[in-house]
Structure formats: structure tokens, C-alpha cells
Design an enzyme around this catalytic site. Structure first.
Site, PDB file in Angstrom:
ATOM      1  N   ILE A 187       0.858  -1.181   0.000  1.00 27.64           N
ATOM      2  CA  ILE A 187       0.000   0.000   0.000  1.00 27.64           C
ATOM      3  C   ILE A 187       0.896   1.232   0.000  1.00 27.64           C
ATOM      4  O   ILE A 187       1.801   1.361   0.829  1.00 27.64           O
ATOM      5  CB  ILE A 187      -0.932   0.004   1.223  1.00 27.64           C
ATOM      6  CG1 ILE A 187      -1.907  -1.175   1.152  1.00 27.64           C
ATOM      7  CG2 ILE A 187      -1.700   1.328   1.329  1.00 27.64           C
ATOM      8  CD1 ILE A 187      -2.789  -1.333   2.380  1.00 27.64           C
ATOM      9  N   CYS A 188       0.678   2.117  -0.972  1.00 30.10           N
ATOM     10  CA  CYS A 188       1.391   3.384  -1.058  1.00 30.10           C
ATOM     11  C   CYS A 188       2.911   3.164  -1.077  1.00 30.10           C
ATOM     12  O   CYS A 188       3.417   2.409  -1.891  1.00 30.10           O
ATOM     13  CB  CYS A 188       0.936   4.291   0.081  1.00 30.10           C
ATOM     14  SG  CYS A 188       1.441   6.015  -0.081  1.00 30.10           S
ATOM     15  N   SER A 189       3.634   3.770  -0.142  1.00 31.60           N
ATOM     16  CA  SER A 189       5.095   3.676  -0.160  1.00 31.60           C
ATOM     17  C   SER A 189       5.609   2.311   0.257  1.00 31.60           C
ATOM     18  O   SER A 189       6.820   2.072   0.224  1.00 31.60           O
ATOM     19  CB  SER A 189       5.712   4.762   0.737  1.00 31.60           C
ATOM     20  OG  SER A 189       5.273   4.619   2.065  1.00 31.60           O
ATOM     21  N   THR A 232       2.565   3.336  -7.023  1.00 29.21           N
ATOM     22  CA  THR A 232       2.648   3.846  -5.658  1.00 29.21           C
ATOM     23  C   THR A 232       1.990   5.216  -5.669  1.00 29.21           C
ATOM     24  O   THR A 232       1.442   5.636  -6.691  1.00 29.21           O
ATOM     25  CB  THR A 232       4.113   3.920  -5.174  1.00 29.21           C
ATOM     26  OG1 THR A 232       4.140   4.285  -3.784  1.00 29.21           O
ATOM     27  CG2 THR A 232       4.915   4.937  -5.977  1.00 29.21           C
TER      28      THR A 232
END
Length: 315
Positions: A100-102, A120
Site C-alpha cells: 500500500i502506497c510507499s 505507488t
């Protein structure tokens, strides 16, 4: 199906927003389809970047169906060696490994994204691409599925990723019901852009916001300046001047962008024909819609549909 959420010191608490998707998938299915656990390298209490504390279990040799790595700035430069070893080892046995994300930087450091497509948060995408040139970073996607590796954009995109997993595991109807339970306004397909036209327009007054809301609900209509001005309770001249001052765009350009966004979502998340989509979004016919797509995106509508089918055809 066991789902392990991986956190670490300084993780972003929104990383765990995907957890309720699996909770309510169980409720929707009427049985315990998923079993979730929150893990960290040493177990115990782990604090998020804003001080939220969660109780975690330590890494062990248990085999998980799905491993999801959370987000946090603390892992962008260098994730802890123990975390990288765990993710690398469990990717060999898990059916899915996700970020998730970073959290994508953790998968990249573990070597799991080499030669793959990934995404990302748009703000981190240039750094991910520069640091790991072998990755095909798609900075404008909500989530990307490449084989057993799933990556998502910024925080709330983790919810979309989890819903896609539920759809893949169960069916589209159950995923839709979970989204409704969570009051998700629109369950986004992976190919949808990370950027929102309404958010980018950012009108400052209620009147212009009201006009844009009216436009979004009536895209199939002609939507003349007179109609929009009436919705805003302004004269056409006052409306045009205020609209450009607040959004930096002309009303015509903004409406075209709203239509393009709506058409793109329908292409990626429905089985309507191109002419049906064109009619419902105000382009009137497929030819005009194609011309608008080519002018703005440089690609015809069919490319977006094929890409969405590829990205969500994971069952």
C-alpha cells in the site's frame, strides 16, 4: 484465507484501512472466509507516524495466503533487513504479495518488483522509478496487478486493492456489497486515474461547486453555460467570469474533462459499448468521444478498456 498486514515503526495508520474490507467480506459471505493478523518484526506494540499504537504478532514461519505491506516514510530509504527477509521469503509461498502506497519501496528493496509493473502514490512514483529503473512504474493507477504482486497508490487506494482481492476470491456482487457497507462512493477499478477532475478544479465558492455537481449529475445533457449559470444562480456572464477565476479553466474545458473522467471510469468498470458510454457521458457518439480521448490522452478509448481488462483479469 489468511491475510497478514505488515507494519513497522512509523507506519501510516491509514495502511490498515483495508482491514475492514476483509472483515465485512466475512460478514457478507456468512462465513469466516478470511483470517487477518497484524505482524511486525518483533511483535508487541508498534506506533504509527501519528502515535497510534497497535498490538502486533511477531514474524514467524507461518504460511499466509496474502501478505500486505503497509506504508510509511521510514521504509522509503532503507527498510529493516528483517522486514525485507520476511517479505522476500513469504513471497515464495504466498498466493499474493501486496503493498500500500510507499510500501512499494519495501517490495522493490526485496527485489520483488524487478521487471514488473507497479504503482505507488503519485508523489513517490518518480523516486521509485529513478531508484529502481527495472520497474515499470505506472504513476497514474489506483492499483496494479502483475502476476502474484499487487501494488496500490496512496492510502485509500488500499481499500480498492482489497476490494479487488475480494472480487477475485469471491465474486463481484459480494465485493460490491462490501463497498456499500463501507460507504465507498465508487468502487474504483485498478486502471482509474489517481487524480480527480473535481479535486483539481477546486472551486472556492459554493455556487461554482453547485454548478459542477449539477454538471456531473447531468453529463448526458448539453450543459450550456446558461444551464450551469442557472444552477449557480448567476447570470451567464457572471458565471463564466467567476468560473474561470476560481478554476483556471473555461466551463467548456472543465465539462469536457468531467466527461472524459466519467467515460474513462465506465470503460474500465462496465460492459457498455463505446456508443452507450458516449451517449451517457455527453459525447453523443463514439467518434466524438474517440477524438476527445486522442486529443487529451493521446490514446483511443479501446486502449483504456483493454488495459483495465488486463489489470483486473486476475481470476
Amino acid at each position: 484465507m489468511s491475510v497478514a498486514f505488515i507494519v513497522f515503526d512509523g507506519f501510516q495508520s491509514m495502511s490498515l484501512s483495508a482491514l475492514p474490507v476483509f472483515e465485512y467480506a466475512n460478514a457478507t459471505a456468512g462465513e469466516a472466509v478470511y483470517e487477518t493478523v497484524v505482524l511486525s518484526e518483533h511483535g508487541g506494540i508498534v506506533r504509527s507516524s501519528m502515535g497510534l499504537s497497535v498490538v502486533t504478532e511477531p514474524f514467524d514461519d507461518q504460511v499466509f495466503d496474502t501478505v500486505i505491506v503497509g506504508s510509511g516514510d521510514s521504509v522509503i530509504e532503507a527498510a529493516p533487513p528483517g522486514l525485507l527477509a520476511f517479505v522476500r521469503d513469504h513471497a515464495r509461498t504466498a498466493r499474493r504479495t501486496a503493498s500500500i502506497c510507499s510500501g512499494a519501496f519495501v517490495l522493490a528493496q526485496a527485489g520483488l518488483l524487478d521487471g514488473r509493473r507497479a504503482t505507488t502514490h503519485w508523489n513517490y512514483a518518480p523516486a521509485l522509478q529513478a531508484r529502481y529503473p527495472s520497474i515499470q512504474v505506472d504513476a497514474d493507477r489506483i492499483f496494479v496487478v502483475d502476476g502474484s504482486i499487487w501494488t496500490s497508490a496512496g492510502m485509500t487506494a488500499g481499500i480498492d486493492l482489497a476490494l479487488a482481492m475480494v472480487e477475485n476470491d469471491l465474486d463481484a456482487d459480494k465485493a460490491r456489497r462490501v463497498a456499500q457497507t463501507l460507504v465507498v462512493y465508487h468502487r474504483r477499478a485498478g486502471g482509474q486515474s489517481q487524480h480527480s477532475t473535481l479535486l483539481e478544479l477546486a472551486p472556492k465558492s459554493d455556487r461554482i461547486q453547485t454548478a459542477l455537481t449539477y454538471a456531473r449529475r447531468n453529463l448526458a445533457s448539453p450543459l450550456s453555460v446558461e444551464q450551469l449559470a442557472d444552477a449557480a444562480r448567476l447570470s451567464p456572464r457572471q458565471f463564466s467570469r467567476a468560473f474561470r477565476a476560481e478554476t483556471g479553466q473555461s466551463p467548456a474545458k472543465a465539462i469536457e474533462n468531467l466527461r472524459l473522467e466519467a467515460a474513462r471510469i465506465m470503460l474500465e468498470d462496465s460492459r457498455h459499448t463505446l456508443d452507450q458510454i458516449a451517449g451517457q457521458t455527453g459525447f453523443h457518439d463514439g467518434r466524438r468521444m474517440r477524438e476527445a480521448f486522442l486529443r487529451v490522452f493521446g490514446q483511443p478509448p479501446q486502449v483504456f478498456r483493454r488495459r483495465a481488462k488486463y489489470e483486473t483479469g486476475v481470476s
